[in-house]
Motif scaffolding. Sequence first.
Motif, short mmCIF file in Angstrom:
data_model
loop_
_atom_site.label_atom_id
_atom_site.label_comp_id
_atom_site.label_asym_id
_atom_site.label_seq_id
_atom_site.Cartn_x
_atom_site.Cartn_y
_atom_site.Cartn_z
N ARG A 96 -11.04 -19.82 14.54
CA ARG A 96 -11.01 -20.25 15.48
C ARG A 96 -9.24 -21.36 16.37
O ARG A 96 -8.70 -21.08 14.84
N SER A 97 -8.69 -20.93 17.78
CA SER A 97 -7.66 -21.66 18.20
C SER A 97 -7.41 -22.98 17.86
O SER A 97 -8.97 -23.14 17.35
N ARG A 98 -6.53 -23.31 17.70
CA ARG A 98 -6.18 -24.79 18.65
C ARG A 98 -7.08 -25.39 19.46
O ARG A 98 -8.01 -26.16 19.25
N LYS A 99 -7.62 -25.00 20.61
CA LYS A 99 -8.37 -25.04 21.71
C LYS A 99 -9.90 -25.24 21.41
O LYS A 99 -10.35 -25.35 21.76
N GLN A 100 -9.63 -23.91 20.72
CA GLN A 100 -11.05 -24.09 20.61
C GLN A 100 -12.65 -24.51 19.97
O GLN A 100 -12.69 -25.69 19.08
N GLN A 101 -11.08 -25.34 18.67
CA GLN A 101 -11.74 -26.53 17.81
C GLN A 101 -11.88 -27.97 18.61
O GLN A 101 -12.60 -28.62 18.71
N ASN A 185 -5.56 -30.89 15.47
CA ASN A 185 -6.57 -30.27 16.31
C ASN A 185 -7.72 -30.88 16.21
O ASN A 185 -8.39 -30.53 17.03
N SER A 231 3.87 -31.25 18.08
CA SER A 231 3.17 -29.94 18.41
C SER A 231 4.42 -29.50 17.65
O SER A 231 4.75 -28.26 17.27
N LYS A 252 -1.68 -24.03 12.28
CA LYS A 252 -2.81 -23.82 13.13
C LYS A 252 -2.38 -24.68 14.79
O LYS A 252 -3.28 -24.71 15.69
N GLN A 254 -0.14 -23.39 16.56
CA GLN A 254 0.61 -22.80 17.14
C GLN A 254 -0.82 -21.57 17.90
O GLN A 254 -1.60 -21.23 17.36
#
Length: 254
Positions: A96-101, A185, A231, A252, A254
């Motif tokens: 999962r991407s950062r946003k998905q997490q 995240n 970040s 994780k 990025q």
Amino acid sequence: MELLCMPTAKLPVTKWRGGRSYSFRCAGIAEPAGVPAPMGQKTQYKDGLFEKLFMSLFARKMEKFATSEVSKKNNALWDMDYERFVDVSKRVMIGRSRKQQQEVVREVLLSMLPPGAPAQFRKLFPPTRWAAEFNAALTVPFFHWLVGPSEVIEVEVNGVKQRSGVQIKKCRYLENSGCVGMCVNMCKLPTQDFFTNEFGLPLTMNPNFEDMSCEMVYGQVPPLFEEDAVSKQPCYADMCSVANTSSPVCPKLQ
């Protein structure tokens, strides 16, 4: 006045408006000195039924988003331990991407609340100094199981000094995961977003990756991720099993 959870460890006294004092006792640190272990050493905890129930509830909600199933052995709510709770979080991160997490954590948090809870919270706790201070006081006893011991501190929000800060001594979640990406995240960003956008009460979390402490500031609007110091945080090279030491920033993030 005392609010009791499980009477095994007593947290510092919290001063409240009007001169009244509140102290909290919850199941907690099993270290001889009663404080978190130094950086590089893992703090020992003694969790009670209250803590294990919360771990189980959160883990079961997150489990449906995890990449693989865990053993069904010891499936009772009170059989959960913190290591298994963190393991579920790690498996949620995979693929999962950062946003998905962050979205997974948001869905889990919403699923823990009754319908209409965010709207009711906004009515009960509008973004005032009182609401910020009250929620800071509640954080100390009710999130002890997740982050370890903490205390209410005075902070400055928009030029005004108020007791709406929470200083986490050494975050249990970061200590056990050893992962910068999980801290940011799966905890910092979704928690900030949930309070700020779902509850309408701004919250900023400032983890210190040097000593694993963390400052929470209720009433302070969080910065954009790109403008936040986290970040650009590198991996814990000696702690994270998936650390990328060749990258200046944790992959994780990025």
